[in-house]
Design a protein around this motif. Structure first.
Motif, PDB file in Angstrom:
ATOM      1  N   HIS A   1       5.509  -0.748   1.320  1.00 24.00           N
ATOM      2  CA  HIS A   1       5.626   0.625   0.867  1.00 24.00           C
ATOM      3  C   HIS A   1       4.222   1.186   0.756  1.00 24.00           C
ATOM      4  O   HIS A   1       3.345   0.583   0.130  1.00 24.00           O
ATOM      5  N   VAL A   2       4.000   2.351   1.354  1.00 28.67           N
ATOM      6  CA  VAL A   2       2.655   2.912   1.522  1.00 28.67           C
ATOM      7  C   VAL A   2       2.528   4.179   0.690  1.00 28.67           C
ATOM      8  O   VAL A   2       3.425   5.040   0.716  1.00 28.67           O
TER       9      VAL A   2
ATOM     10  N   ALA B   1      13.497  -3.510   0.115  1.00 25.65           N
ATOM     11  CA  ALA B   1      12.553  -4.100  -0.835  1.00 25.65           C
ATOM     12  C   ALA B   1      11.253  -4.470  -0.124  1.00 25.65           C
ATOM     13  O   ALA B   1      11.285  -5.070   0.955  1.00 25.65           O
ATOM     14  N   PRO B   2      10.119  -4.126  -0.688  1.00 26.56           N
ATOM     15  CA  PRO B   2       8.849  -4.395  -0.008  1.00 26.56           C
ATOM     16  C   PRO B   2       8.333  -5.801  -0.262  1.00 26.56           C
ATOM     17  O   PRO B   2       8.661  -6.434  -1.269  1.00 26.56           O
ATOM     18  N   ASP B   3       7.502  -6.266   0.660  1.00 26.24           N
ATOM     19  CA  ASP B   3       6.725  -7.486   0.437  1.00 26.24           C
ATOM     20  C   ASP B   3       5.405  -7.167  -0.256  1.00 26.24           C
ATOM     21  O   ASP B   3       4.770  -8.061  -0.824  1.00 26.24           O
ATOM     22  N   ALA B   4       4.986  -5.906  -0.196  1.00 27.63           N
ATOM     23  CA  ALA B   4       3.769  -5.462  -0.866  1.00 27.63           C
ATOM     24  C   ALA B   4       3.811  -3.948  -0.952  1.00 27.63           C
ATOM     25  O   ALA B   4       4.521  -3.282  -0.191  1.00 27.63           O
ATOM     26  N   VAL B   5       3.034  -3.410  -1.883  1.00 28.44           N
ATOM     27  CA  VAL B   5       2.817  -1.963  -1.977  1.00 28.44           C
ATOM     28  C   VAL B   5       1.339  -1.736  -1.711  1.00 28.44           C
ATOM     29  O   VAL B   5       0.481  -2.394  -2.299  1.00 28.44           O
ATOM     30  N   VAL B   6       1.034  -0.795  -0.820  1.00 27.16           N
ATOM     31  CA  VAL B   6      -0.358  -0.561  -0.436  1.00 27.16           C
ATOM     32  C   VAL B   6      -0.705   0.903  -0.664  1.00 27.16           C
ATOM     33  O   VAL B   6       0.056   1.793  -0.298  1.00 27.16           O
ATOM     34  N   GLY B   7      -1.849   1.124  -1.309  1.00 25.21           N
ATOM     35  CA  GLY B   7      -2.291   2.476  -1.602  1.00 25.21           C
ATOM     36  C   GLY B   7      -3.641   2.760  -0.974  1.00 25.21           C
ATOM     37  O   GLY B   7      -4.365   1.849  -0.546  1.00 25.21           O
ATOM     38  N   ARG B   8      -3.985   4.020  -0.932  1.00 24.46           N
ATOM     39  CA  ARG B   8      -5.290   4.414  -0.413  1.00 24.46           C
ATOM     40  C   ARG B   8      -6.378   3.964  -1.386  1.00 24.46           C
ATOM     41  O   ARG B   8      -6.239   4.089  -2.594  1.00 24.46           O
TER      42      ARG B   8
ATOM     43  N   GLY C   1       7.865  -6.029  -8.365  1.00 22.45           N
ATOM     44  CA  GLY C   1       7.629  -7.464  -8.431  1.00 22.45           C
ATOM     45  C   GLY C   1       6.896  -8.026  -7.231  1.00 22.45           C
ATOM     46  O   GLY C   1       7.132  -9.174  -6.828  1.00 22.45           O
ATOM     47  N   VAL C   2       5.997  -7.223  -6.651  1.00 19.93           N
ATOM     48  CA  VAL C   2       5.242  -7.652  -5.462  1.00 19.93           C
ATOM     49  C   VAL C   2       3.757  -7.329  -5.679  1.00 19.93           C
ATOM     50  O   VAL C   2       3.394  -6.586  -6.598  1.00 19.93           O
ATOM     51  N   PRO C   3       2.869  -7.850  -4.821  1.00 16.52           N
ATOM     52  CA  PRO C   3       1.447  -7.534  -4.970  1.00 16.52           C
ATOM     53  C   PRO C   3       1.118  -6.123  -4.498  1.00 16.52           C
ATOM     54  O   PRO C   3       1.849  -5.521  -3.717  1.00 16.52           O
ATOM     55  N   ALA C   4      -0.018  -5.624  -4.995  1.00 14.84           N
ATOM     56  CA  ALA C   4      -0.522  -4.305  -4.596  1.00 14.84           C
ATOM     57  C   ALA C   4      -1.844  -4.473  -3.861  1.00 14.84           C
ATOM     58  O   ALA C   4      -2.691  -5.281  -4.254  1.00 14.84           O
ATOM     59  N   PHE C   5      -2.030  -3.687  -2.811  1.00 16.67           N
ATOM     60  CA  PHE C   5      -3.246  -3.731  -2.004  1.00 16.67           C
ATOM     61  C   PHE C   5      -3.834  -2.327  -1.876  1.00 16.67           C
ATOM     62  O   PHE C   5      -3.147  -1.324  -2.035  1.00 16.67           O
ATOM     63  N   ILE C   6      -5.123  -2.277  -1.547  1.00  9.22           N
ATOM     64  CA  ILE C   6      -5.739  -1.093  -0.974  1.00  9.22           C
ATOM     65  C   ILE C   6      -6.429  -1.534   0.310  1.00  9.22           C
ATOM     66  O   ILE C   6      -6.745  -2.717   0.482  1.00  9.22           O
TER      67      ILE C   6
ATOM     68  N   ALA D   1      -0.657   0.715   6.330  1.00  4.88           N
ATOM     69  CA  ALA D   1       0.393  -0.254   6.662  1.00  4.88           C
ATOM     70  C   ALA D   1      -0.161  -1.413   7.485  1.00  4.88           C
ATOM     71  O   ALA D   1       0.165  -2.584   7.243  1.00  4.88           O
ATOM     72  N   GLU D   2      -1.011  -1.101   8.468  1.00  9.85           N
ATOM     73  CA  GLU D   2      -1.568  -2.156   9.305  1.00  9.85           C
ATOM     74  C   GLU D   2      -2.472  -3.086   8.499  1.00  9.85           C
ATOM     75  O   GLU D   2      -2.486  -4.303   8.717  1.00  9.85           O
ATOM     76  N   GLY D   3      -3.254  -2.521   7.569  1.00 12.78           N
ATOM     77  CA  GLY D   3      -4.103  -3.361   6.735  1.00 12.78           C
ATOM     78  C   GLY D   3      -3.286  -4.328   5.902  1.00 12.78           C
ATOM     79  O   GLY D   3      -3.634  -5.514   5.778  1.00 12.78           O
ATOM     80  N   ALA D   4      -2.189  -3.833   5.328  1.00 10.73           N
ATOM     81  CA  ALA D   4      -1.300  -4.724   4.583  1.00 10.73           C
ATOM     82  C   ALA D   4      -0.664  -5.750   5.513  1.00 10.73           C
ATOM     83  O   ALA D   4      -0.555  -6.941   5.178  1.00 10.73           O
TER      84      ALA D   4
END
Length: 359
Positions: A4-5, A68-75, A122-127, A335-338
């Motif tokens: 999820h982006v 359901a996502p495997d990760a959530v990624v934000g700017r 319940g998943v990790p978060a990335f930037i 999305a590609e970075g995640a």
């Protein structure tokens, strides 16, 4: 893999549910396959840190029916000088992003908002590729004034994404390619990529880059001093937001300007000057590379203005193949970075607080 982006901006939060699959080309493993379902949360005013609880609830509600996502990624915003890559969002990183000087800028809300949503899922978060990532060559930094150095201020997220696309188009991995990216829009930047690294850039906004819809482009030093005497601290805002096509034609609406270009001499003159400045900046950044680039990319909002794109291409096509990727690929880049981390192609980076003050 599902990510999820989240990409906060001044007028809303762009969202996507990204289905990420491995490349079908074993020679280009980074060429991931994406399928994006998009949504947008419109806002009446630019979001601030105080809006985070409400934004979190709204994003969770808007994406409740998504897989359901495997990760959530934000700017990623300004989190100190770091290398590019995908970072785990921790409580410490989120707190720093909100507390630093740029904490009220929408990009700095991307990490904290991703963390809040990720906790609920319940998943990790990335930037990915934070705005403050800085990998310029040492020789690209000095200005000739002691204590005054250049920094990597450009349209980092989109520029890296389109540079990757261009590398794949010429059959190379990003880390093996040399690409010059001209991001041309309200503000502009032209950046040289070599071996997967942004080694030099014109800068953007008040700090450089050719003329844009709202950006001044290079200004002679004497005239800049006169302008500062008139405007004081408003000078930087004037250079980055009230200049360029807007100041010279009365409009920053690119679609309107394109329609006026045939019959309005003011627009025609500014368009010719813009093409000249953009072509010069591309040539300048070509000179930062160790050899001729494999590709040149024209991106951003002005890349939709066909006549200007054609003129720039005629000026620079002798250097390298020119690819036109209008608009921006920020959601795709996140999305590609995640995906590269989730698929085991890149190691997840761990953020540490910067040693000095600021962000």
């Amino acid at each position: 893999m599902i990510a999820h982006v989240i990409n906060p901006g001044t007028s809303g939060v762009k969202l996507a549910c990204a289905q990420i699959e491995p490349s079908e080309n074993p020679a280009l493993p980074g060429q991931l396959r994406l399928s994006l379902t998009r949504a947008e949360l419109s806002l009446d005013a630019p979001p601030t840190a105080g809006d985070l609880p409400d934004l979190t609830r709204q994003v969770l509600a808007l994406t409740a029916d998504w897989p359901a996502p495997d990760a959530v990624v934000g700017r990623g915003g300004f989190i100190g000088r770091v290398t590019t890559g995908t970072y785990r969002v921790t409580e410490e990183l989120a707190a720093f992003a909100l507390a630093c000087d740029a904490g009220q800028d929408p990009p700095n809300l991307g990490g904290p908002l991703a963390l809040a949503v990720a906790k609920a899922r319940g998943v990790p978060a990335f930037i990915v590729d934070p705005q403050s990532a800085d990998e310029l060559l040492p020789e690209a930094r000095p200005t000739g004034l002691r204590g005054v150095n250049r920094r990597a201020e450009f349209h980092a997220l989109n520029a890296r994404a389109v540079a990757r696309r261009a590398a794949y188009e010429v059959g190379k991995r990003f880390q093996d390619a040399r690409v010059v990216v001209a991001h041309l829009g309200a503000t502009t930047s032209v950046t040289a990529f070599e071996a997967g690294r942004a080694i030099d850039t014109t800068g953007s906004g008040a700090n450089g880059g050719p003329m844009g819809a709202r950006q001044s482009g290079p200004v002679p030093a004497r005239d800049l001093l006169r302008l500062h005497a008139q405007l004081g601290e408003q000078t930087l805002h004037h250079l980055a937001a009230e200049s360029g096509f807007l100041a010279l034609t009365g409009s920053a609406n690119l679609r309107e300007l394109e329609g006026r270009s045939l019959g309005d001499p003011d627009v025609s003159i500014v368009a010719v000057a813009f093409v000249h400045q953009a072509a010069k900046a591309i040539g300048e950044q070509t000179g930062a590379l160790s050899a001729r680039p494999d590709a040149i990319v024209l991106t951003g909002g002005i890349a939709r203005w066909d006549e200007l794109v054609d003129r720039i291409e005629r000026r620079v096509a002798w250097i390298a193949p020119v690819f036109v990727i209008p608009g921006e690929l920020e959601l795709e880049a996140l999305a590609e970075g995640a995906g590269r981390v989730l698929l085991g192609q890149e190691a997840l980076r761990e953020w540490t607080p910067p040693a000095g003050p600021g962000c």
